[in-house]
Design a protein around this motif. Structure first.
Motif, PDB file in Angstrom:
ATOM      1  N   SER A 320       1.314  -1.347  -0.222  1.00  0.00           N
ATOM      2  CA  SER A 320      -0.169  -0.233   0.212  1.00  0.00           C
ATOM      3  C   SER A 320       0.987   1.623   0.159  1.00  0.00           C
ATOM      4  CB  SER A 320      -0.513   0.336   1.152  1.00  0.00           C
ATOM      5  OG  SER A 320      -1.697  -0.612   1.244  1.00  0.00           O
ATOM      6  N   THR A 321       2.018   1.540   0.346  1.00  0.00           N
ATOM      7  CA  THR A 321       2.755   2.141   0.761  1.00  0.00           C
ATOM      8  C   THR A 321       4.274   2.205  -0.026  1.00  0.00           C
ATOM      9  OG1 THR A 321       3.521   3.857   2.286  1.00  0.00           O
ATOM     10  CG2 THR A 321       3.578   1.691   3.486  1.00  0.00           C
ATOM     11  N   GLY A 324       8.804   1.889   2.515  1.00  0.00           N
ATOM     12  CA  GLY A 324       9.283   0.789   2.837  1.00  0.00           C
ATOM     13  C   GLY A 324       8.702  -0.538   1.524  1.00  0.00           C
ATOM     14  N   GLU A 325       8.163   0.037   0.558  1.00  0.00           N
ATOM     15  CA  GLU A 325       6.934  -1.265  -0.686  1.00  0.00           C
ATOM     16  C   GLU A 325       6.566  -1.941   0.757  1.00  0.00           C
ATOM     17  OE1 GLU A 325      10.764  -2.761  -2.438  1.00  0.00           O
ATOM     18  OE2 GLU A 325      11.417  -0.702  -3.196  1.00  0.00           O
ATOM     19  N   ALA A 326       5.487  -1.320   1.147  1.00  0.00           N
ATOM     20  CA  ALA A 326       4.574  -2.557   1.940  1.00  0.00           C
ATOM     21  C   ALA A 326       3.604  -2.960   2.103  1.00  0.00           C
ATOM     22  CB  ALA A 326       5.689  -1.468   3.639  1.00  0.00           C
ATOM     23  N   PHE A 327       3.696  -3.751   2.957  1.00  0.00           N
ATOM     24  CA  PHE A 327       2.124  -3.893   3.866  1.00  0.00           C
ATOM     25  C   PHE A 327       1.304  -2.148   4.544  1.00  0.00           C
ATOM     26  CE2 PHE A 327       2.186  -7.959   1.819  1.00  0.00           C
ATOM     27  CZ  PHE A 327       1.027  -8.225   1.646  1.00  0.00           C
ATOM     28  N   ASP A 332      -6.162  -0.127   4.636  1.00  0.00           N
ATOM     29  CA  ASP A 332      -5.378   0.874   3.819  1.00  0.00           C
ATOM     30  C   ASP A 332      -4.422   0.266   2.476  1.00  0.00           C
ATOM     31  OD1 ASP A 332      -4.109   3.367   4.130  1.00  0.00           O
ATOM     32  OD2 ASP A 332      -2.613   2.539   4.492  1.00  0.00           O
ATOM     33  N   LEU A 333      -5.549   0.993   1.396  1.00  0.00           N
ATOM     34  CA  LEU A 333      -5.370   1.260  -0.207  1.00  0.00           C
ATOM     35  C   LEU A 333      -5.715   1.692  -0.309  1.00  0.00           C
ATOM     36  CD1 LEU A 333      -7.113  -2.751  -0.309  1.00  0.00           C
ATOM     37  CD2 LEU A 333      -4.589  -2.310  -0.453  1.00  0.00           C
ATOM     38  N   ALA A 560     -11.153   4.955   0.832  1.00  0.00           N
ATOM     39  CA  ALA A 560     -10.283   4.753  -0.420  1.00  0.00           C
ATOM     40  C   ALA A 560     -11.350   4.875  -1.635  1.00  0.00           C
ATOM     41  CB  ALA A 560      -8.670   4.907  -1.868  1.00  0.00           C
ATOM     42  N   ASN A 561     -11.600   3.796  -1.763  1.00  0.00           N
ATOM     43  CA  ASN A 561     -13.193   3.896  -2.903  1.00  0.00           C
ATOM     44  C   ASN A 561     -14.489   4.382  -1.747  1.00  0.00           C
ATOM     45  OD1 ASN A 561     -11.166   3.095  -4.267  1.00  0.00           O
ATOM     46  ND2 ASN A 561     -11.278   0.446  -3.798  1.00  0.00           N
ATOM     47  N   ALA A 562     -14.916   4.588  -1.227  1.00  0.00           N
ATOM     48  CA  ALA A 562     -16.230   4.770  -1.188  1.00  0.00           C
ATOM     49  C   ALA A 562     -16.693   6.530  -2.194  1.00  0.00           C
ATOM     50  CB  ALA A 562     -15.994   6.124   0.259  1.00  0.00           C
ATOM     51  N   GLY A 563     -18.008   5.651  -2.484  1.00  0.00           N
ATOM     52  CA  GLY A 563     -18.498   6.152  -3.442  1.00  0.00           C
ATOM     53  C   GLY A 563     -18.497   5.374  -5.174  1.00  0.00           C
ATOM     54  N   ARG A 564     -17.356   4.851  -5.212  1.00  0.00           N
ATOM     55  CA  ARG A 564     -16.713   4.242  -6.279  1.00  0.00           C
ATOM     56  C   ARG A 564     -17.023   3.058  -7.007  1.00  0.00           C
ATOM     57  NH1 ARG A 564     -10.075   7.306  -6.436  1.00  0.00           N
ATOM     58  NH2 ARG A 564     -11.290   8.952  -6.628  1.00  0.00           N
ATOM     59  N   VAL A 565     -16.852   2.921  -7.750  1.00  0.00           N
ATOM     60  CA  VAL A 565     -16.877   1.393  -8.480  1.00  0.00           C
ATOM     61  C   VAL A 565     -16.252   1.709 -10.071  1.00  0.00           C
ATOM     62  CG1 VAL A 565     -18.537   2.894 -10.130  1.00  0.00           C
ATOM     63  CG2 VAL A 565     -18.953   0.293 -10.174  1.00  0.00           C
ATOM     64  N   ALA A 566     -15.211   0.101  -9.860  1.00  0.00           N
ATOM     65  CA  ALA A 566     -14.397  -0.515 -10.516  1.00  0.00           C
ATOM     66  C   ALA A 566     -14.856  -0.961 -11.950  1.00  0.00           C
ATOM     67  CB  ALA A 566     -13.421  -0.947 -10.380  1.00  0.00           C
ATOM     68  N   LEU A 567     -14.874  -1.886 -12.757  1.00  0.00           N
ATOM     69  CA  LEU A 567     -14.660  -2.086 -13.677  1.00  0.00           C
ATOM     70  C   LEU A 567     -14.169  -3.437 -14.299  1.00  0.00           C
ATOM     71  CD1 LEU A 567     -16.475   0.482 -16.302  1.00  0.00           C
ATOM     72  CD2 LEU A 567     -17.298  -0.820 -14.541  1.00  0.00           C
ATOM     73  N   GLN A 568     -14.973  -4.910 -14.014  1.00  0.00           N
ATOM     74  CA  GLN A 568     -13.681  -6.364 -14.600  1.00  0.00           C
ATOM     75  C   GLN A 568     -14.989  -7.033 -15.935  1.00  0.00           C
ATOM     76  OE1 GLN A 568     -12.632  -7.789 -11.563  1.00  0.00           O
ATOM     77  NE2 GLN A 568     -12.453 -10.252 -12.798  1.00  0.00           N
ATOM     78  N   ARG A 569     -14.580  -7.037 -16.917  1.00  0.00           N
ATOM     79  CA  ARG A 569     -15.127  -8.163 -17.591  1.00  0.00           C
ATOM     80  C   ARG A 569     -13.865  -9.155 -17.801  1.00  0.00           C
ATOM     81  NH1 ARG A 569     -14.800  -9.571 -23.480  1.00  0.00           N
ATOM     82  NH2 ARG A 569     -16.269 -10.299 -24.377  1.00  0.00           N
ATOM     83  N   GLY A 570     -14.701 -10.533 -17.546  1.00  0.00           N
ATOM     84  CA  GLY A 570     -13.490 -11.874 -17.477  1.00  0.00           C
ATOM     85  C   GLY A 570     -13.093 -11.876 -16.461  1.00  0.00           C
TER      86      GLY A 570
END
Length: 664
Positions: A320-321, A324-327, A332-333, A560-570
């Motif tokens: 996520s950050t 340190g290239e870390a979780f 938390d995304l 971070a994604n409140a009120g948001r949508v993502a799209l996927q096909r297959g």
């Protein structure tokens, strides 16, 4: 592990017994073989104009006494060459190439020339710090580098049958085995960056030498125990770090960053550096598999659940950050500052494949597919010569250039990196793609990925040849056809009773199956469709997947994604680019009731885009230029176009986002 138990565990097929014949993935495999491997060899030799130098070959030449000079690059610079050789080994297994093999053999001789009499190989400590071996496992990646040497050697042995590189690896592993362990006089240490552990399991599998498996087990079991070895080493060093020579640190190193804050069997949440974590989890799963260790498997399950259900991005990336290239912590995304290193998704794929061997469950195959189709292939440009290290969910090029907190987010792929772990990592994964399509035990073949291919394997006493046809990712049809069944003896029949198991992807809302063109209802268990029968040549088991575009929503705690949508096909997650939609992308929203249509692309004839009606917000009339105002923004309708995330950034540089606001 008993022979009976081993026969029941599904194992990947030998690369030489799998031939990829797929219009989508075949192009990637060809790209790696024809372009990426030669290009990366040039990069390793510092012959790519305007690219950051690698120094890798030069460091080996200096260590071997073939030229004068000083070490350059990171402590772990050697690993770029090792991963390249691993990719070459996999490539040669399926596509012999005498010219490439000759180049690789010469590189291996260079490594052998740099090896010390006691078996040690590391150009940093040979050239720059000859008296300081094994004094800073926390920072300097000595065992990590050894692990990549071993992985490269095992792959090259499998690909060519040659033992020269394997002999180098065994001498080094034997040296490490003498130095590290629980006995008096041995070091009870482990590396700050995991990698050796999973490599030693591969070396055990290649040589059947149990010492290597036990050394891997020691490295895993010792991690996080008290007194903490890495902290004690830091104290003995005068509380200094190789990253800041001469600076005495006030606070001890953060052990959770190295997954060494507690014994691995007690860990239940992913912490610290993402690549280190999934490499360690992979080794844990390997050991659980080989030793039949239920306690270690339980830890793997807990960590898998935490990573994939609370700390993984929708494209199958983790981390996520950039600090340190870390979780960080659950849910938390962030989208605009995430790290999502390509290597981390590759490590997640390693972990997923091992979990599939331990338990053939659809959730493992789903994540493997998600990371492969989206993040891993996004890490390489269509020309094979440019790469992403970071795989963001959102890109604003102006912010990448002007905001120090977003400098790590690149708007375009780079020719090479000073820390170039990701480019050869992509090469070695995609050149070994045949390892991930299928696994099989004595009487069952599991198809985890729908990739056109031909495979040969023994099933229940018969030698079976089958072919897979697949229209993914653009279409939803796939099938396994029995091409031939060779009887075990002249008296045996040319048919055989065994099981074919097809993964049923969680993204397919409705799935249909057929046997020889007629509807059939297989047994569905844990995300796999099982069909057992007396198979004959010509039989075909097919699956039809639902490719309807879908809206994806996040857990309510993922802010971070409140009120948001993502799209996927297959299997493909989609993204919006400035090229198609204009800027700023943040001003766009997708209407909840808007139809999402799959449409052909004018950009590339083989690509399916998503098209829909959306809304753009703009400044209200009369308030142009005002930073704040009381009037609401004006709304105008706009057609929106989304492209597969994996292909973003292959046209004009510009903004990109995966998550878009949703309006009513």
């Amino acid at each position: 592990m008993t022979n009976q138990l081993a026969a029941r565990i599904p194992h990947p097929l030998d690369l030489r017994s799998v031939r990829i014949q797929d219009s989508y993935w075949g192009s990637y495999v060809d790209l790696i073989r024809d372009t990426v491997i030669p290009y990366q060899w040039e990069a390793l030799n510092d012959r790519v104009p305007d690219a950051e130098p690698s120094h890798a070959i030069k460091n080996f030449r200096i260590a071997a006494g073939l030229e004068e000079g000083e070490f350059a690059g990171y402590f772990f610079q050697d690993t770029d060459l090792y991963k390249w050789l691993e990719a070459v080994g996999y490539s040669l297994a399926t596509h012999p190439d005498p010219d490439l093999e000759k180049v690789a053999d010469e590189a291996i001789e260079l490594i052998a020339a740099a090896q010390r009499e006691d078996g040690y190989v590391n150009t940093y400590f040979t050239v720059a710090k000859p008296g300081q071996r094994w004094t800073n496992l926390l920072d300097c990646h000595e065992l990590y580098s050894a692990g990549h040497l071993i992985e490269g050697a095992v792959a090259y042995y499998y690909g060519t049958g040659k033992t020269r590189f394997l002999d180098v690896a065994r001498r080094f592993a034997d040296h490490i085995d003498e130095l590290f362990g629980p006995n008096p006089g041995q070091l009870r240490g482990y590396d700050g960056h995991q990698e050796l552990e999973l490599a030693l399991v591969k070396l055990y599998e290649a040589t059947n030498e149990p010492r290597y498996l036990e050394l891997a087990s020691f490295q895993i079991e010792e991690r996080g125990r008290e007194p903490n070895y890495l902290v004690a080493e830091w104290e003995k060093r005068g509380r200094t770090s190789a990253w800041a020579p001469g600076v005495v640190q006030k606070s001890p190193p953060h052990m959770a960053y190295h997954q060494a804050h507690k014994p691995v069997r007690e860990q239940d949440a992913a912490t610290g550096h993402a690549v280190r974590a999934v490499y360690m989890y992979t080794a844990m799963a390997d050991l659980a598999l080989h030793k039949g260790d239920d306690s270690l498997l339980a830890a793997c399950k807990r960590l898998w659940s935490n990573v994939t259900n609370k700390q993984m991005y929708v494209n199958g990336s983790i981390g996520s950050t950039h600090h340190g290239e870390a979780f960080t912590f659950d849910y938390d995304l962030p989208n605009d500052t995430n790290y999502s290193e390509t290597c981390a998704s590759i490590g997640l794929i390693f972990f997923a494949r091992r979990m599939l061997q331990l338990e053939p469950k659809g959730e493992y195959g789903d994540v493997l597919e998600r990371a492969l189709y989206n993040t891993v292939t996004a890490g390489i440009a269509g020309d094979g010569k440019h790469y992403f290290y970071v795989n963001p969910m959102e890109v604003w090029p102006t912010a990448s250039a002007g905001n120090p907190g977003k400098h790590h987010v690149k708007a375009v792929r780079q020719k090479w990196y000073g820390c170039a772990c990701c480019p050869p990592n992509v090469a070695r994964l995609l050149s070994s793609l045949g390892h991930y399509i299928y696994t099989a035990n004595e009487d069952t073949l599991y198809a985890h990925l729908y990739i056109g291919s031909e495979a040969k394997l023994p099933l229940n006493g018969r030698q079976v040849t089958l072919s897979q046809k697949s229209s993914l990712p653009w279409g939803g049809e796939a099938s396994l056809t029995i091409e031939a069944i060779e009887p075990a003896s002249e008296q045996a029949s040319s048919s055989g009773t065994f099981t074919l198991a097809l993964r049923v992807p969680s993204w397919s809302r409705s799935t249909r199956f057929a046997l020889n063109g007629q509807p059939v209802q297989p047994v569905i268990n844990d995300g796999y469709a099982y069909l057992t029968r007396q198979w004959q040549a010509g039989d075909s088991f097919s699956i039809e997947l639902d490719m309807t575009p879908q809206r994806l929503y996040s857990h309510s705690e993922l802010r971070a994604n409140a009120g948001r949508v993502a799209l996927q096909r297959g299997p493909l997650v989609y993204a919006f680019e400035e090229t198609d939609n204009g800027a700023p992308l943040a001003a766009l929203s997708l209407s909840r009731g808007s139809e999402i249509r799959a449409v052909p692309s004018e950009w590339r004839s083989d690509v399916v885009l998503l098209e829909m009606e959306g809304i753009r917000l703009s400044e209200p009339s009369g308030q142009s230029g005002a930073l704040y105002g009381v009037a609401p923004p004006e709304e105008t309708k706009q057609k929106l176009v989304a492209v597969p995330y994996t292909l973003w950034g292959n046209r004009k540089p510009g903004e990109m986002t995966v998550w878009i606001r949703e309006s009513r």
